[in-house]
Design an enzyme around this catalytic site. Structure first.
Site, mmCIF file in Angstrom:
data_model
loop_
_atom_site.group_PDB
_atom_site.id
_atom_site.type_symbol
_atom_site.label_atom_id
_atom_site.label_comp_id
_atom_site.label_asym_id
_atom_site.label_seq_id
_atom_site.Cartn_x
_atom_site.Cartn_y
_atom_site.Cartn_z
ATOM 1 C CG ASP A 307 -2.207 0.825 0.935
ATOM 2 O OD1 ASP A 307 -2.142 1.730 0.074
ATOM 3 O OD2 ASP A 307 -3.231 0.611 1.592
ATOM 4 C CD GLU A 503 -6.838 5.634 2.586
ATOM 5 O OE1 GLU A 503 -5.902 5.297 3.313
ATOM 6 O OE2 GLU A 503 -6.693 5.899 1.367
HETATM 7 C C1 BGC Z 1 -5.158 3.056 0.274
HETATM 8 C C2 BGC Z 1 -5.304 2.044 -0.814
HETATM 9 C C3 BGC Z 1 -5.116 2.687 -2.163
HETATM 10 C C4 BGC Z 1 -3.799 3.428 -2.206
HETATM 11 C C5 BGC Z 1 -3.548 4.126 -3.517
HETATM 12 C C6 BGC Z 1 -3.930 3.898 0.116
HETATM 13 O O1 BGC Z 1 -3.931 4.951 1.022
HETATM 14 O O2 BGC Z 1 -5.119 2.391 1.522
HETATM 15 O O3 BGC Z 1 -6.573 1.427 -0.732
HETATM 16 O O4 BGC Z 1 -5.178 1.716 -3.160
HETATM 17 O O5 BGC Z 1 -3.788 4.398 -1.185
HETATM 18 O O6 BGC Z 1 -4.346 5.228 -3.656
HETATM 19 C C1 BGC Z 2 -3.481 9.882 -1.956
HETATM 20 C C2 BGC Z 2 -4.243 8.607 -1.762
HETATM 21 C C3 BGC Z 2 -3.539 7.810 -0.759
HETATM 22 C C4 BGC Z 2 -3.285 8.595 0.503
HETATM 23 C C5 BGC Z 2 -2.485 7.818 1.478
HETATM 24 C C6 BGC Z 2 -3.285 10.599 -0.648
HETATM 25 O O1 BGC Z 2 -2.566 11.758 -0.814
HETATM 26 O O2 BGC Z 2 -4.172 10.696 -2.834
HETATM 27 O O3 BGC Z 2 -4.351 7.897 -2.954
HETATM 28 O O4 BGC Z 2 -4.321 6.689 -0.494
HETATM 29 O O5 BGC Z 2 -2.622 9.792 0.238
HETATM 30 O O6 BGC Z 2 -2.239 8.553 2.647
#
Ligand code: BGC
Ligand code: BGC
Length: 614
Positions: A307, A503
């Site tokens: 991830d 998230e």
């Molecule tokens: C998320 C994932 C996602 C990745 C890319 C992460 O923060 O947990 O689900 O695929 O970002 O955007």
């Molecule tokens: C991104 C997401 C990612 C996240 C993780 C964001 O800045 O756009 O895709 O999942 O950071 O912390």
């Protein structure tokens, strides 16, 4: 003369193709001398991989294992370092944010990759988690929690297919979906990414993988799917995002493993490792989970991706060290989502391999897995965007499918007979902060990572849907705060709930109550004596037991996406509700976590959902 002209034009076309494809790639033609095996589509994939691997330097190989963010690596930079992959994080889009400019951007990365000495195409990944949600104008489907309530695996598969077509229109090859998390505590900010609180919901809806990947990965309109997040993401203590899943191995296997088994049986091409820990150990460094369980026991032959900066968390300190790189690679991770610090990652991994702390065999295994998928996707033969899919982005057909998904996902939880609403000769009032807001009804992971309120992308709001469904001689009056509502109305539809989040920003450790604005709007509506139909737009069950007795009807809409007409289909009875709860609905926030079989008494049990009599 005519034939000479035709000949000239054909030559020009071939030349143009050559230029477009970059000079490294030799086009296949019967007359041409046989090129390297890896460039020959008639050879078995395993032979092509072996041939290519034999031509790669250590630097080529470690770079193949790296995925950078488009914001942090231009096509030239990615090609210079020969990075294996690029991603768009949530909301990371070209300007203007149109499908066409995504396709142009993708082709730029691909053209640069093909011009490197070995011409290994890049693989580009996005989170298309409810449709191609980063792209303005794409069809936005209900989030997984709604599909869990719809409980229609054939529908999930069609959504996968529609999503893959829209993703293909932008060149993108790889989708970080589906999330197969089994959310056990509704306070978790990713509950809406979960099909349900028991593994069955994710297992049956894993058909979405078949839709995404198609019959063959190389077929037009297929993309690589990702089963995520392995493993235990939905089981953290307190529903804390990226937290600690404190359960026995037996429970981990019983609750969180079955969806991954199902995904592997469906041939899912990649698996993303989860940010969470299992009993204090971060999954990203856990060799038992990644290699012994996922790769050896479950026989997963695709590749494992980290991830976002996931390896940073192994030691609990900011950033990553050589020890974390070593531990993660040796644990069995194949591709590293290192959005910004990819150059540092390359330096550290190279040194680890040179010092024999990471075996070359492990690097070769990772490369074999990644390259196999690139060959299977047909990237070496058809590296550029198939723009014939552009017409599918936000198409009528896809929006109709999304509307079907919306109506199937609605769960009717209470009804004293006020629903279905009369179609004709009715004076109706609509209120609430989520009644007329595409952003709110779409939730997080829509246009931006967190999502946002407002008209962020074209679609039909719930209010629009109600107006379109209301029949002859009916009137629909709207005011967000229910100003103007009086006893002359037949019913008030009050659309309340949550506003977008993604998230950890959606974690609600302090409870799942309605906010002050919603409570005020509902109280104002109730005070008029008009029957109140509450429509809840939310990413999870909310704490509504106190208010429920004042409502004549309650419809859980989840996060329906751009096609609000599907909500109206149920409100007016054009569709008799069939949705059933895939989550136990708590009678108070204090009951969290609450799950079927735990002996707690919910407000509405798992599987609950009313319908209309004929
Ligand atoms: C998320 C994932 C996602 C990745 C890319 C992460 O923060 O947990 O689900 O695929 O970002 O955007
Ligand atoms: C991104 C997401 C990612 C996240 C993780 C964001 O800045 O756009 O895709 O999942 O950071 O912390």
């Amino acid at each position: 003369m005519a034939s000479r002209l035709r000949g000239r034009r054909a030559t020009t076309t071939i030349l143009a193709c050559l230029l477009a494809a970059g000079t490294a790639l030799t086009p296949l033609s019967a007359a041409a001398a046989p090129g390297p095996i890896y460039q020959n589509p008639r050879k078995p994939v395993a032979d092509r991989v072996a041939d290519l691997l034999g031509r790669m330097s250590l630097d080529d190989k470690i770079a193949q294992m790296v995925q950078a963010e488009r914001n942090a690596a231009t096509p030239a930079r990615a090609a210079e370092l020969r990075l294996g992959s690029i991603l768009s994080g949530g909301g990371s889009a070209p300007t203007p944010n149109t499908a066409e400019s995504w396709a142009d951007m993708y082709d730029d990365y691909q053209r640069a990759a093909l011009a490197t000495p070995l011409g290994i195409p890049t693989i580009y990944g996005v989170d298309a988690v409810h449709g191609h949600n980063n792209v303005v104008g794409a069809t936005i489907f209900p989030h997984n929690i709604g599909l869990g309530a719809a409980d229609d695996p054939a529908l999930a598969e069609r959504i996968g297919r529609a999503t893959a077509e829209e993703v293909s229109a932008t060149g993108v090859d790889w989708d970080f979906a589906p999330c197969l998390c089994v959310a056990r505590d509704d306070r978790w900010g990713r509950t809406y990414e979960s099909f349900g609180e028991i593994p069955r919901n994710a297992v049956v809806n894993s058909t979405i993988i078949n839709g995404l990947q198609g019959k063959r990965l190389a077929a037009p309109g297929s993309v690589l799917a990702t089963a995520k997040h392995f493993i235990g993401d939905g089981g953290t203590t307190g529903g804390k995002d990226q937290g600690n899943t404190e359960i026995s191995e037996a429970e981990l296997r019983a609750i969180h493993l079955p969806p991954f088994r199902a995904a592997i049986a469906r041939g899912v091409g990649s698996v993303m490792i989860s940010f969470n820990s299992w009993n204090g150990v971060k999954d990203h460094g856990n060799k038992y989970l990644i290699t012994d369980l996922l790769k050896n026991e479950l026989r997963f032959t695709g590749f494992v991706v980290s991830d976002w900066n996931g390896i940073d968390q192994i030691d609990g300190q900011e950033g990553f060290t050589a020890a974390e790189v070593r531990q993660a690679v040796n644990a069995g991770l194949d591709m590293f989502m290192v959005p910004h610090d990819y150059a540092k990652f390359l330096d550290l991994l190279r040194a680890e391999v040179q010092a024999n702390r990471v075996p070359l065999a492990r690097i070769d295994d990772a490369n074999r897995r990644i390259l196999t998928k690139k060959f299977e996707l047909g990237l070496f033969e058809r590296p550029f965007t198939d723009r014939s899919f552009l017409k599918t982005v936000g198409s009528k057909q896809h929006r109709d499918l999304a509307r079907q998904a919306v109506r199937e996902s609605q769960v009717l939880l209470r009804n004293d007979g006020v629903l279905p609403l009369p179609k004709n000769n009715a004076k109706l009032f609509v209120a609430g902060k989520n009644a007329n807001d595409i952003g709110n009804q779409s939730g997080g992971w829509t246009i931006t990572w967190q999502g946002s309120s407002g008209p962020i992308t074209p679609g039909t709001t719930i209010l629009d849907g109600i107006k379109q469904s209301a029949g002859k001689n009916s009137t629909v009056t709207y005011d967000r705060e229910a100003d103007g509502l009086d006893s002359s109305y037949r019913a008030a539809v009050v659309v309340v709930g949550e506003t977008p989040y993604a998230e950890g920003q959606g974690d609600r450790p302090d409870g799942l109550a309605l906010d002050a604005e919603d409570l005020a709007t509902l109280a104002k509506a109730k005070a008029t004596g008009v029957p109140v139909v509450t429509v809840l737009v939310s990413g999870r069950p909310l704490d509504i037991a106190q208010q429920l007795p004042q409502w004549n009807a309650l419809l859980a809409s989840w996060l329906p996406g751009t096609e609000g007409g599907g909500v109206a289909d149920v409100l007016f009875g054009a569709y008799r509700p069939t949705g059933k709860l895939s989550f136990s609905w708590p009678s108070s926030s204090a009951q969290e976590p609450i799950n079927v079989g735990d002996g707690k008494k919910p407000l509405f049990p798992y599987g609950y959902g009313l319908t209309y009599r004929r």
